[in-house]
Design a protein around this motif. Sequence first.
Motif, mmCIF file in Angstrom:
data_model
loop_
_atom_site.group_PDB
_atom_site.id
_atom_site.type_symbol
_atom_site.label_atom_id
_atom_site.label_comp_id
_atom_site.label_asym_id
_atom_site.label_seq_id
_atom_site.Cartn_x
_atom_site.Cartn_y
_atom_site.Cartn_z
ATOM 1 N N VAL A 196 0.824 -1.203 0.000
ATOM 2 C CA VAL A 196 0.000 0.000 0.000
ATOM 3 C C VAL A 196 0.861 1.256 0.000
ATOM 4 N N ASP A 197 1.970 1.243 0.750
ATOM 5 C CA ASP A 197 2.842 2.421 0.780
ATOM 6 C C ASP A 197 3.391 2.750 -0.600
ATOM 7 N N ILE A 198 3.752 1.710 -1.338
ATOM 8 C CA ILE A 198 4.310 1.914 -2.679
ATOM 9 C C ILE A 198 3.214 2.272 -3.677
ATOM 10 N N ALA A 199 2.064 1.630 -3.533
ATOM 11 C CA ALA A 199 0.993 1.807 -4.515
ATOM 12 C C ALA A 199 0.288 3.151 -4.382
ATOM 13 N N THR A 200 0.295 3.736 -3.187
ATOM 14 C CA THR A 200 -0.474 4.954 -2.954
ATOM 15 C C THR A 200 0.200 6.172 -3.581
ATOM 16 N N ARG A 201 -0.554 6.885 -4.401
ATOM 17 C CA ARG A 201 -0.095 8.138 -5.006
ATOM 18 C C ARG A 201 -1.224 9.150 -4.900
ATOM 19 N N ILE A 202 -0.903 10.333 -4.435
ATOM 20 C CA ILE A 202 -1.906 11.383 -4.273
ATOM 21 C C ILE A 202 -1.348 12.677 -4.845
ATOM 22 N N LYS A 203 -2.085 13.276 -5.754
ATOM 23 C CA LYS A 203 -1.675 14.538 -6.376
ATOM 24 C C LYS A 203 -2.875 15.476 -6.466
ATOM 25 N N GLU A 210 -12.083 27.838 -9.861
ATOM 26 C CA GLU A 210 -13.193 27.421 -9.020
ATOM 27 C C GLU A 210 -13.091 25.987 -8.522
ATOM 28 N N ARG A 211 -12.115 25.226 -9.009
ATOM 29 C CA ARG A 211 -11.992 23.853 -8.537
ATOM 30 C C ARG A 211 -10.594 23.329 -8.808
ATOM 31 N N SER A 212 -10.266 22.242 -8.128
ATOM 32 C CA SER A 212 -8.990 21.560 -8.305
ATOM 33 C C SER A 212 -9.263 20.118 -8.713
ATOM 34 N N LEU A 213 -8.252 19.447 -9.235
ATOM 35 C CA LEU A 213 -8.377 18.048 -9.640
ATOM 36 C C LEU A 213 -7.537 17.201 -8.699
ATOM 37 N N LEU A 214 -8.198 16.312 -7.983
ATOM 38 C CA LEU A 214 -7.526 15.405 -7.049
ATOM 39 C C LEU A 214 -7.370 14.043 -7.709
ATOM 40 N N TYR A 215 -6.147 13.531 -7.721
ATOM 41 C CA TYR A 215 -5.883 12.203 -8.276
ATOM 42 C C TYR A 215 -5.390 11.295 -7.149
ATOM 43 N N LEU A 249 -5.410 -4.896 -9.591
ATOM 44 C CA LEU A 249 -5.235 -4.705 -8.151
ATOM 45 C C LEU A 249 -5.303 -3.239 -7.735
ATOM 46 N N LEU A 250 -5.285 -2.333 -8.712
ATOM 47 C CA LEU A 250 -5.244 -0.901 -8.423
ATOM 48 C C LEU A 250 -6.614 -0.249 -8.552
ATOM 49 N N ALA A 251 -6.833 0.763 -7.727
ATOM 50 C CA ALA A 251 -7.975 1.661 -7.888
ATOM 51 C C ALA A 251 -7.429 3.044 -8.194
ATOM 52 N N LYS A 252 -8.004 3.694 -9.191
ATOM 53 C CA LYS A 252 -7.564 5.024 -9.594
ATOM 54 C C LYS A 252 -8.778 5.954 -9.602
ATOM 55 N N ALA A 253 -8.679 7.015 -8.827
ATOM 56 C CA ALA A 253 -9.808 7.945 -8.703
ATOM 57 C C ALA A 253 -9.377 9.344 -9.095
ATOM 58 N N LYS A 254 -10.262 10.045 -9.794
ATOM 59 C CA LYS A 254 -10.078 11.454 -10.103
ATOM 60 C C LYS A 254 -11.321 12.191 -9.631
ATOM 61 N N PHE A 255 -11.132 13.175 -8.777
ATOM 62 C CA PHE A 255 -12.245 13.946 -8.250
ATOM 63 C C PHE A 255 -12.010 15.433 -8.523
ATOM 64 N N HIS A 256 -13.036 16.107 -9.025
ATOM 65 C CA HIS A 256 -13.025 17.569 -9.087
ATOM 66 C C HIS A 256 -13.508 18.070 -7.734
ATOM 67 N N PHE A 279 -5.024 7.710 5.919
ATOM 68 C CA PHE A 279 -6.127 6.767 5.915
ATOM 69 C C PHE A 279 -5.808 5.539 5.067
ATOM 70 N N LEU A 280 -5.216 5.752 3.894
ATOM 71 C CA LEU A 280 -4.958 4.635 2.988
ATOM 72 C C LEU A 280 -3.845 3.732 3.496
ATOM 73 N N ARG A 281 -2.904 4.272 4.229
ATOM 74 C CA ARG A 281 -1.762 3.479 4.654
ATOM 75 C C ARG A 281 -1.921 2.830 6.013
#
Length: 290
Positions: A196-203, A210-215, A249-256, A279-281
């Motif tokens: 999980v430590d290696i797989a987790t990426r947050i940008k 008016e908004r940002s993109l969370l990956y 095995l991966l989940a990839k989310a993009k949120f405005h 939370f993820l780790r």
Amino acid sequence: MQMAVAMASSGCGLGICASSRALERKPLAASLCRSSFGFDPLLRFCIFPRTRLSSTVGTLIPKAISPTVVEDGSYQETDAVPTPKVIIDQDSDPDATVVEITFGDRLGALLDTMNALKNLGLNVVKANVYLDSSGKHNKFAITKATTGRKVEDPELLEAIRLTIINNLLQYHPESSAQLAMGEAFGIEPPPQKLDVDIATRIKVYEDGSERSLLYVESADRPGLLVDLVKIITDINIAVESGEFDTEGLLAKAKFHVSYKGKAIIKPLQQVLANSLRYFLRRPTTEDASF
């Protein structure tokens, strides 16, 4: 495949607050159970649609035999098992939630999967299939039967995702070793789990004033979509729209996302990233340990 999660642009975003609405419990052709597979308390059920199995499916096929069973009852003999992908896309269609499923060229018509979605109180309003170098893509648009609109409740979106994956595991048991859900649903676990430590990426990226993109990218597990939205909204950040992809095995989310109708400033971006990373780790703790 893009699984976008359409959300209301109110203060809670996605049509949900931190205390998420419970999944609408209309007659479901799914067995709901307590969190026996490590589900987060927010998602207090697991989905096992009572779909009709083709007579050719029978019991789970041993790996040594490994013919691929598709929902129309036909077989395909292949050696390399492709990476299963499930995408729920809320951005490409303003009126419907678009679901896309790819598993190389192994998928049939997915009639049982569509019936399972109907049992969740959804309508399949259109469907199509296209081919490219990655295989056959089954894509269909769904709406809530009660409103005729796209799905906004993250718990129902997660139920859709788990229903599709469960059907994939039933008809294609060889996909289990490629999916984190293989172990969660009690079939064959993947030979190796992701660190999980290696797989987790947050940008967090700029996306206008008016908004940002969370990956977010992390090891997949049941209830992850609901958990991500809760963590975001718990720090008063609104989720306006999104996309959730399951790729093996991966989940990839993009949120405005936005804060009080504006893009997220740098200090708050750091708070958001730190909260999600923690939370993820963090290790999960069984209820019985308390």
